[in-house]
Design a protein around this motif. Sequence first.
Motif, mmCIF file in Angstrom:
data_model
loop_
_atom_site.group_PDB
_atom_site.id
_atom_site.type_symbol
_atom_site.label_atom_id
_atom_site.label_comp_id
_atom_site.label_asym_id
_atom_site.label_seq_id
_atom_site.Cartn_x
_atom_site.Cartn_y
_atom_site.Cartn_z
ATOM 1 N N VAL A 34 0.807 -1.205 0.000
ATOM 2 C CA VAL A 34 0.000 0.000 0.000
ATOM 3 C C VAL A 34 0.849 1.267 0.000
ATOM 4 N N SER A 35 1.949 1.295 0.769
ATOM 5 C CA SER A 35 2.742 2.508 0.901
ATOM 6 C C SER A 35 3.369 2.887 -0.433
ATOM 7 N N PRO A 36 3.182 4.121 -0.881
ATOM 8 C CA PRO A 36 3.759 4.543 -2.151
ATOM 9 C C PRO A 36 5.268 4.596 -2.117
ATOM 10 N N LEU A 37 5.844 4.718 -0.918
ATOM 11 C CA LEU A 37 7.292 4.789 -0.827
ATOM 12 C C LEU A 37 7.947 3.470 -1.202
ATOM 13 N N THR A 38 7.294 2.368 -0.845
ATOM 14 C CA THR A 38 7.896 1.064 -1.096
ATOM 15 C C THR A 38 7.657 0.599 -2.522
ATOM 16 N N VAL A 39 6.664 1.164 -3.199
ATOM 17 C CA VAL A 39 6.404 0.741 -4.567
ATOM 18 C C VAL A 39 7.000 1.725 -5.560
ATOM 19 N N ALA A 40 7.703 2.760 -5.077
ATOM 20 C CA ALA A 40 8.308 3.724 -5.983
ATOM 21 C C ALA A 40 9.300 3.027 -6.891
ATOM 22 N N ALA A 41 9.325 3.445 -8.130
ATOM 23 C CA ALA A 41 10.184 2.805 -9.118
ATOM 24 C C ALA A 41 11.014 3.840 -9.851
ATOM 25 N N ASN A 42 12.126 3.411 -10.416
ATOM 26 C CA ASN A 42 12.992 4.258 -11.227
ATOM 27 C C ASN A 42 12.832 3.864 -12.690
ATOM 28 N N TYR A 43 12.631 4.854 -13.546
ATOM 29 C CA TYR A 43 12.482 4.610 -14.970
ATOM 30 C C TYR A 43 13.508 5.440 -15.725
ATOM 31 N N SER A 44 13.956 4.908 -16.832
ATOM 32 C CA SER A 44 14.918 5.593 -17.674
ATOM 33 C C SER A 44 14.337 5.726 -19.070
ATOM 34 N N VAL A 45 14.436 6.938 -19.650
ATOM 35 C CA VAL A 45 13.904 7.170 -20.987
ATOM 36 C C VAL A 45 15.002 7.770 -21.857
ATOM 37 N N SER A 46 14.823 7.630 -23.174
ATOM 38 C CA SER A 46 15.876 8.080 -24.078
ATOM 39 C C SER A 46 15.358 8.911 -25.238
ATOM 40 N N ASN A 47 14.033 9.145 -25.310
ATOM 41 C CA ASN A 47 13.505 9.982 -26.386
ATOM 42 C C ASN A 47 12.235 10.675 -25.914
ATOM 43 N N ALA A 48 11.790 11.663 -26.682
ATOM 44 C CA ALA A 48 10.664 12.499 -26.276
ATOM 45 C C ALA A 48 9.382 11.701 -26.132
ATOM 46 N N GLU A 49 9.099 10.798 -27.078
ATOM 47 C CA GLU A 49 7.872 10.019 -27.002
ATOM 48 C C GLU A 49 7.880 9.107 -25.792
ATOM 49 N N GLY A 50 9.039 8.523 -25.520
ATOM 50 C CA GLY A 50 9.156 7.674 -24.335
ATOM 51 C C GLY A 50 8.945 8.460 -23.054
ATOM 52 N N LEU A 51 9.423 9.701 -23.031
ATOM 53 C CA LEU A 51 9.243 10.544 -21.849
ATOM 54 C C LEU A 51 7.772 10.880 -21.644
#
Length: 452
Positions: A34-51
Motif C-alpha cells: 500500500v505505501s507509495p514509498l515502497t512501490v516507488a520505481a525508477n524509470y529511464s527514458v531516451s527519447n521524447a515520445e518515451g518521456l
Amino acid sequence: MKKLMKNCGSELARNSLRKAAKQVCLSTWFCLFVSPLTVAANYSVSNAEGLKQQLLMVKAGDTVVLKAGEYSGHFEIHQPIMLMGEKGAIIDAQGSGSAISVFVSDVTISNLQVQNWGADLYELDSGILVQDNADRVRIESSHLKGDGFGIYSENSKHITVVNNVITGNPALYKLDRGDGVYLKGVDAPVVHDNKISHVRDGVYLETSTNSLVFDNRFHSAQYGIHYMYTKHDEGYGNEVDNVDGGYAIMSSEFVNLHQNQASNTLDFGVLLNISNHCIVSHNRLSLGHNPQGTAELGNEGKGIFIYGARDNEVSHNLFSTSDIGIYMAMGGEKNKVYGNQFVNNKTQVKYVGDSLLEWSHQGRGNYWSGYMGWDANHDGIADKPYRPNDSLDKLFWLYPEARFLMNSPVVALLRWVQGQFEVGAATGIVDSFPLISAGSTGSTGSVYRAQY
C-alpha cells in the motif's frame, strides 16, 4: 494444579506471540503493498515520445531519468515524482509554450537543460511553469535558457529554486523578456545560489509572503530582486551588477534586506518606494551612474532612492562613488538613517522636502567623506553637527538653470552668511553626531537574520 496453570500460562503467552506476529505480518504486508514509498520505481527514458508515455504511467514517488540527448516538445507532470537528467539531457520546447508544466505538489526537477520555450508573457510561456496550488516544488541544479519566464509559479507554497543557471535572451528589449524567477501569491519560497542574467527581473515577487532569497548572482537585467506588495521577506548575500536597479522594494512591508551588494547600476542600488517597516542594512551599494542623468529629470544614479516610504531603517550601509548617495523625496521623511558610510559620491544627499531631518540614532550618526570635522575628546564623533546640504543646494536642485552661479563670489558670500545666521526655517539634513572614521560605522558586520 500448578502444572495446569503453568501450561495455561504458556498457552496464553503463545497466543499473544502468535497474535503479535500476525499483526506484524499484516503491517508489513500493508507497507509493502500500500505505501507509495515502497512501490516507488525508477524509470529511464531516451527519447521524447518515451518521456511523454512514462509521465502518463508514473505513480507517486517514482523517479524518471532522462538519458543524454534532446527531448523536443512540451511535457506535463501530474504525479509527485522526481524528474532528473543525466549529463547532456536537453528539453527543447521548439520556440513556443512552456517546456515543462507541473500540475501537482511534491515534484522535484533536477539536473536538466531546458531551452527554447516561448516568448509570450501573457500566456506565461516558461521554462518550468508551476500551476496553481502545486506546493513544495523543488527545481535544482538545472540550466534554463529562453525568451519567456525561466520559472513561473502562482498561488502556491514552499517553492524552492536552488543552484540553477537561468539566462534570458539578450537580443530582446529588456522589458519584453520574462523574469528569471516569477513568484506571485507564493508563501515561503526559497531562492538561493542561482546565477540569473539577461532577463527582465532576476527574481520578481508579487503579493508573496515570507520569502527567503539569498546568495544569488544577478547580471544584465532591469532589477536584481523586485518586491511588489509583499510582506515579511528577507534577502541577503546577493550580488547585482550591470542593471537598471539593484533591489526594488515597492509597496511592501517588513522586508529585511541586508549584506547584499550592487554595483554599476543605472538608476539605484536600493529603492524604497511607498514601503514601510523595512530594514536596509549592511549593504554595499556603489557605482550608481546614469550617463544621461540630469538634475532636471532627477534620473541620476543613486545609492538608495527613498520615495514616499516611512518608518524604515537605513543603517550601516556603504554608499560610494555614485551620482547621489541618498535621494529622498515625496514623504520619505520618517525613516531612521544612521551608521552609514557616504564615500566619494558626487552629491552625498539630495533632499528637496521642507523639513529638517535628523540622521543619527542614540548619539551616533554617519561617516561623510570630505567632511573636515574636529574630534577634541577622541570619541570618534565630530564636535559639531554636519549639514550635507543646505538651502542653497535645494535652490539649485529646484532651479537647475542657476547652477552656473554655484561657484560665484555671490553664492560663496551667501553660504558664509547662512553659516553665521539661520535665514528662515531650517530645512534639509542634519547629522548631529557625524562619525570621524569609516571604521566606526560598523557597516561591515556579520550576516544576521531578523525575525518578524
